[in-house]
Design an enzyme around this catalytic site. Structure first.
Site, PDB file in Angstrom:
ATOM      1  N   ALA A  66      -0.804  -2.192   2.327  1.00  0.00           N
ATOM      2  CA  ALA A  66      -0.035  -1.575   3.612  1.00  0.00           C
ATOM      3  C   ALA A  66      -0.958  -1.739   4.414  1.00  0.00           C
ATOM      4  CB  ALA A  66       0.589  -0.165   3.538  1.00  0.00           C
ATOM      5  N   GLY A 105      -0.263  -1.798  -1.774  1.00  0.00           N
ATOM      6  CA  GLY A 105       1.175  -2.310  -1.472  1.00  0.00           C
ATOM      7  C   GLY A 105       1.083  -3.962  -2.002  1.00  0.00           C
ATOM      8  N   GLU A 108       1.558  -3.924  -5.592  1.00  0.00           N
ATOM      9  CA  GLU A 108       2.816  -3.362  -5.805  1.00  0.00           C
ATOM     10  C   GLU A 108       4.110  -4.242  -5.395  1.00  0.00           C
ATOM     11  OE1 GLU A 108       1.663  -0.019  -3.521  1.00  0.00           O
ATOM     12  OE2 GLU A 108       2.648   1.306  -5.143  1.00  0.00           O
ATOM     13  N   GLU A 128      -5.599   2.886  -3.458  1.00  0.00           N
ATOM     14  CA  GLU A 128      -5.099   3.974  -2.355  1.00  0.00           C
ATOM     15  C   GLU A 128      -5.961   5.355  -2.530  1.00  0.00           C
ATOM     16  OE1 GLU A 128      -3.246   2.013  -4.213  1.00  0.00           O
ATOM     17  OE2 GLU A 128      -1.580   1.353  -3.153  1.00  0.00           O
TER      18      GLU A 128
HETATM   19  N1  T1G Z   1      -4.676  -2.572   6.573  1.00  0.00           N
HETATM   20  C1  T1G Z   1      -5.099  -2.989   7.900  1.00  0.00           C
HETATM   21  N2  T1G Z   1      -6.321  -3.515   8.087  1.00  0.00           N
HETATM   22  C2  T1G Z   1      -7.077  -3.918   6.838  1.00  0.00           C
HETATM   23  C3  T1G Z   1      -6.436  -3.664   5.603  1.00  0.00           C
HETATM   24  C4  T1G Z   1      -5.417  -2.789   5.657  1.00  0.00           C
HETATM   25  N3  T1G Z   1      -5.054  -2.409   4.423  1.00  0.00           N
HETATM   26  N4  T1G Z   1      -7.521  -3.965   4.756  1.00  0.00           N
HETATM   27  C5  T1G Z   1      -8.732  -4.635   5.631  1.00  0.00           C
HETATM   28  N5  T1G Z   1      -8.340  -4.536   6.919  1.00  0.00           N
HETATM   29  C6  T1G Z   1      -9.070  -5.237   7.838  1.00  0.00           C
HETATM   30  C7  T1G Z   1     -10.225  -4.381   8.006  1.00  0.00           C
HETATM   31  O1  T1G Z   1     -10.160  -3.257   8.817  1.00  0.00           O
HETATM   32  C8  T1G Z   1     -11.161  -5.520   8.637  1.00  0.00           C
HETATM   33  O2  T1G Z   1     -10.855  -5.555  10.186  1.00  0.00           O
HETATM   34  C9  T1G Z   1     -10.792  -6.818   8.015  1.00  0.00           C
HETATM   35  O3  T1G Z   1      -9.360  -6.575   7.735  1.00  0.00           O
HETATM   36  C10 T1G Z   1     -11.398  -7.148   6.943  1.00  0.00           C
HETATM   37  O4  T1G Z   1     -11.860  -6.121   6.195  1.00  0.00           O
HETATM   38  C11 T1G Z   1       2.062   1.561   0.097  1.00  0.00           C
HETATM   39  C12 T1G Z   1       0.038   2.875   1.004  1.00  0.00           C
HETATM   40  C13 T1G Z   1      -9.272  -6.434   1.380  1.00  0.00           C
HETATM   41  C14 T1G Z   1     -11.075  -5.727   0.056  1.00  0.00           C
HETATM   42  O5  T1G Z   1      -6.817   0.092   0.475  1.00  0.00           O
HETATM   43  O6  T1G Z   1     -10.806  -2.689   0.611  1.00  0.00           O
HETATM   44  O7  T1G Z   1      -1.340   0.099   0.376  1.00  0.00           O
HETATM   45  O8  T1G Z   1     -12.931  -5.160  11.024  1.00  0.00           O
HETATM   46  O9  T1G Z   1     -14.333  -5.930   6.391  1.00  0.00           O
HETATM   47  O10 T1G Z   1     -15.259  -6.557   3.084  1.00  0.00           O
HETATM   48  O11 T1G Z   1       1.017   2.047  -1.945  1.00  0.00           O
HETATM   49  O12 T1G Z   1     -10.663  -4.741   3.405  1.00  0.00           O
HETATM   50  O13 T1G Z   1     -12.348  -7.290  11.034  1.00  0.00           O
HETATM   51  O14 T1G Z   1     -11.141  -5.862  12.633  1.00  0.00           O
HETATM   52  O15 T1G Z   1     -13.162  -4.710   4.602  1.00  0.00           O
HETATM   53  O16 T1G Z   1     -13.917  -8.720   2.696  1.00  0.00           O
HETATM   54  C15 T1G Z   1      -4.260  -0.279   0.157  1.00  0.00           C
HETATM   55  C16 T1G Z   1      -8.390  -1.980   1.833  1.00  0.00           C
HETATM   56  C17 T1G Z   1      -3.930   0.082   1.577  1.00  0.00           C
HETATM   57  C18 T1G Z   1      -7.410  -2.272   0.736  1.00  0.00           C
HETATM   58  C19 T1G Z   1     -11.589  -7.050   2.182  1.00  0.00           C
HETATM   59  N6  T1G Z   1      -5.269  -1.324   0.340  1.00  0.00           N
HETATM   60  N7  T1G Z   1      -9.383  -3.146   2.422  1.00  0.00           N
HETATM   61  O17 T1G Z   1     -13.053  -6.650   2.093  1.00  0.00           O
HETATM   62  O18 T1G Z   1     -13.657  -7.269   4.693  1.00  0.00           O
HETATM   63  S1  T1G Z   1      -2.559   1.725   1.461  1.00  0.00           S
HETATM   64  C20 T1G Z   1      -6.386  -1.104   0.585  1.00  0.00           C
HETATM   65  C21 T1G Z   1     -10.155  -3.569   1.557  1.00  0.00           C
HETATM   66  C22 T1G Z   1      -1.494   0.927   0.243  1.00  0.00           C
HETATM   67  C23 T1G Z   1       0.671   1.325  -0.752  1.00  0.00           C
HETATM   68  C24 T1G Z   1      -0.325   2.017  -0.201  1.00  0.00           C
HETATM   69  C25 T1G Z   1     -10.987  -4.667   2.189  1.00  0.00           C
HETATM   70  C26 T1G Z   1     -10.825  -5.944   1.251  1.00  0.00           C
HETATM   71  P1  T1G Z   1     -11.818  -6.086  11.359  1.00  0.00           P
HETATM   72  P2  T1G Z   1     -13.324  -5.948   5.437  1.00  0.00           P
HETATM   73  P3  T1G Z   1     -13.876  -7.313   3.150  1.00  0.00           P
END
Ligand code: T1G
Length: 693
Positions: A66, A105, A108, A128
């Protein structure tokens, strides 16, 4: 090709409709992406020529979750569940084509496809929990139906990213595609499904795995027990487990209702707010105002480390882990051999736990060589990190030598934990190349790296160091030169109060308990016992004038001697010590103080609020760029519980006005060490939050 919207295209390749997402940086499920998916699937299902549908992403990764930036805001466009219902209800087979990381997500969504194809380098996960949440789009109900309750609990409470090959073995992925050929492979796979008239598998209908787990509550009880210590204080792990229990014991739709209820509880709570804040705070720390994105970086192909002790060895391992050759220089063969042997032992211990293969141990050990001469070994290094005694004269002597030995452009770094780096730089002709790289012990384990810019450190050296930190898996925070930099300076504020509280009637175990219950891994006195009370203590100079002196003189030097502030049994279990209590009471009597019962609340406020106040002084002096950087330091270097965000985030939770009022109250009764920082007065006067600093 039809542009469904700005981030989604639909192309018809023969009898297969291909929906392509392209929403940098990680194809997160923003309103725009959800709209593109919803309209894309609607069009693909309606397309007569299309017999099957492939969902694929451009850029670095499949959908990574998400869009966390949208949390808390008004939800716009189609809900994720509407997209998922469309996919799962499709009369045509839907294939999710996965590369990069299908997370949260994103996974999912993929679980609502009928089949999943991935390249071997892809990974899948439901992380999450790291945001203080749980999968809120059916992941808690669908994942256990594929991998079973035990593996689902492991994945969801750790947030791990599982490699595609393992996903294939678990049935989370149906086929592996050749790297770089995912699109063709997914289209071919979709065609095969049509040709073989394969069933449209809905994960939600697959009860086999959860039925096998039904009636076995011990699966959950045992998992909770085994992880109690790790999950202590956190809500999200427990809530993830409860959802998986619902998946095992309830029909799908009832399980979904449990997921929705528990998701909303977490989403609206302070723990998730703190953990989502921390996710972005870590990434924001990497952004350095005033340094251009295109500043020239210095290639770091070979690193020199001075000192093969605990720190030097740990530092060297970080670079070997990233495939960068390291040469360690020591003064004598024996400590050098001991240091190299310790490095090998560390790798072999990791291998014994399955964290490395034997070959990887050899590879990494081969990358770390030893030498007795800086002249011989440092001529071609691009970076030297000095990790010797915390004495200014020794460091200055070394930097003068490095200045003469190292090639032009080499970075000269010190691992000092608080000495003045401007003074160290002053003995070189290249102050622009001098920087602090403050690792935290054990250096190969602790994520935090304080990068300390001195007055003349160049932008290139700073930018190179920040990039190198990410390359070696560290979380870097840029700080300024001041005693203790950011982390240790704030630690000093807490330690001073802890010592004072002991002289006012609070026992070490009272203070440790309050901070442990707050969420720290251990309190300051237990930490001192672990590290050793005799660090920096010199027997000959000891005069019995402090509690520590008396304890060390009585050979109570911490866990290693079976006694320190606490008494320890043979398993190093700590218990309050009558000896220590008597020593403390003798000091109190000698000081003429009147001990009193001190409440847990006062202990906590007197330990934490001066930390916040010191953080504000650090910001006033420009020794940290932003308040959230201070929080990143304390979470990753000192065990501040991530579900409380950090000292500054916590100060906003408590309220700046309360922090100010308490500091003034303490100042009035206990003296000027509680004098509020000017910035604290200013924030309150302007009705602002620390998080805005
Ligand atoms: N939403 C918005 N921005 C995101 C994002 C996300 N989910 N994930 C990464 N970014 C942005 C981050 O802020 C950075 O921005 C850029 O992407 C690169 O990220 C409904 C509720 C994917 C493994 O928890 O683990 O889904 O600084 O520096 O080291 O059930 O990002 O460049 O402006 O980390 O290569 C669940 C979180 C969400 C994954 C990549 N998903 N992200 O790592 O790059 S909740 C997560 C990561 C959800 C559902 C629920 C990592 C990455 P900027 P980065 P990276």
């Amino acid at each position: 090709m039809t542009a469904i919207n700005s981030v989604t295209d639909l192309t018809i390749e023969g009898d297969v409709a291909v929906i392509t997402l392209n929403s940098p940086p990680v194809n997160a499920l923003s309103a725009n992406v959800r709209e593109g998916l919803f309209e894309g699937f609607k069009a693909a299902i309606a397309e007569p020529a299309a017999k099957a549908i492939v969902l694929i992403c451009e850029g670095r990764t499949f959908i990574a979750g998400a869009d966390i930036t949208e949390f808390g805001g008004a939800s716009k466009g189609p809900g994720l569940n509407e997209v998922q219902d469309m996919m799962e209800g499709s009369p045509k087979p839907v294939v999710a084509a996965i590369h990069g990381t299908a997370l949260g997500g994103g996974l999912e969504v993929a679980l609502c496809a009928h089949y999943r194809v991935a390249v071997p380098s892809a990974k899948c996960g439901l992380p999450e929990v790291n945001l203080g949440l749980l999968p809120g789009a059916g992941g808690t109900q669908r994942l256990p139906r594929i991998v079973g309750a035990q593996r689902a609990m492991e994945m969801m409470t750790s947030g791990q990213h599982v490699p595609a090959k393992e996903c294939l073995a678990m049935g989370l992925v149906d086929e592996l595609a050749e790297e770089g050929k995912l699109r063709d492979a997914a289209i071919a796979y979709a065609r095969k499904l049509v040709a073989e008239n394969k069933p449209l598998v809905k994960v939600r209908d697959n009860d086999t795995k959860v039925a096998a787990d039904r009636g076995k509550p011990e699966i959950f009880a045992d998992f909770r027990k085994a992880n109690a210590r790790k999950f202590r204080g956190f809500l999200a792990p427990e809530y993830n487990i409860r959802c998986i229990e619902a998946a095992v014991n309830l029909p799908f739709d009832e399980g979904m209702a449990v997921e929705r209820k528990l998701f909303m509880e977490l989403m609206t709570g302070s723990q998730s707010a703190a953990q989502r804040y921390s996710f972005f705070a870590e990434r924001t720390a990497a952004k350095i105002p005033g340094i251009a994105d295109d500043v020239p970086l210095i290639p770091v192909k070979k690193v020199g480390v001075i000192g093969a002790g605990t720190m030097g060895g740990g530092i060297a391992m970080n670079f070997a882990n990233a495939g960068i050759p390291v040469v360690i220089v020591e003064q004598k063969q024996e400590p050098l051999d001991r240091g190299l042997a310790t490095i090998r032992k560390n790798y072999e211990r990791t291998a014994s736990r399955g964290g490395l293969t034997a070959a990887q141990v050899e590879e990494r050990c081969a990358l770390i060589t030893g030498s007795l001469s800086m002249e011989d070994s440092f001529k071609d290094v691009d970076l030297v990190i000095e990790a010797v005694f915390e004495r200014m004269d020794i460091k200055k002597d070394i930097f003068a030598k490095l200045d003469a030995i190292c090639k032009p452009g080499a970075i000269l770094a010190t691992n000092t934990s608080g000495l003045n780096i401007d003074e160290i730089a002053s003995v070189t002709k290249r102050p622009e190349a001098v920087i602090g790289l403050h690792f935290f012990s054990p250096a190969n384990v602790m994520k935090l790296l304080e990068i300390v810019r001195a007055d003349h450190t160049s932008d290139s050296v700073i930018a190179t160091s920040m990039k190198l930190a990410k390359q070696i898996g560290k979380i870097a925070v840029l700080v300024g030169v001041c005693p203790g930099f950011v982390g240790n300076r704030i630690l000093g504020a807490r330690q001073r109060e802890a010592q004072k509280l002991v002289m006012e009637g609070a026992m070490p175990w009272d203070i440790d308990r309050v901070l442990y219950d707050f969420g720290f891994p251990m309190g300051p006195f237990a930490m001192s016992d672990l590290a050793g009370l005799d660090i920096g203590w010199v027997k000959e100079k000891s005069n019995g004038e402090s509690i520590r002196d008396v304890l060390c003189e009585a050979d109570r030097r911490g866990q290693k001697t079976g006694a320190g502030y606490y008494d320890y049994d043979e398993n190093r279990n700590a218990k309050p010590s009558a000896f220590t209590e008597k020593v403390i009471n003798d000091f109190i009597v000698k000081s003429g103080a009147n001990p009193r019962k001190i409440s847990d609340e006062e202990i906590l406020e007197r330990c934490i609020f001066p930390m916040i106040n010191e953080g504000l002084k650090i910001l006033e002096e420009g020794k940290a760029i932003r308040a959230s950087d201070i929080d990143v330091v304390w979470q990753n270097g000192y065990g501040w519980p991530v579900y409380r965000g950090g000292p500054m985030f916590y100060g906003d939770l408590v309220g700046p006005e309360k922090v100010l009022a308490k500091m003034k109250e303490f100042q009035a009764t206990m003296g000027d060490q509680f004098k509020p920082a000017a910035l604290l007065e200013k924030v309150v006067a302007e009705g602002k939050k620390f998080g805005q600093l």
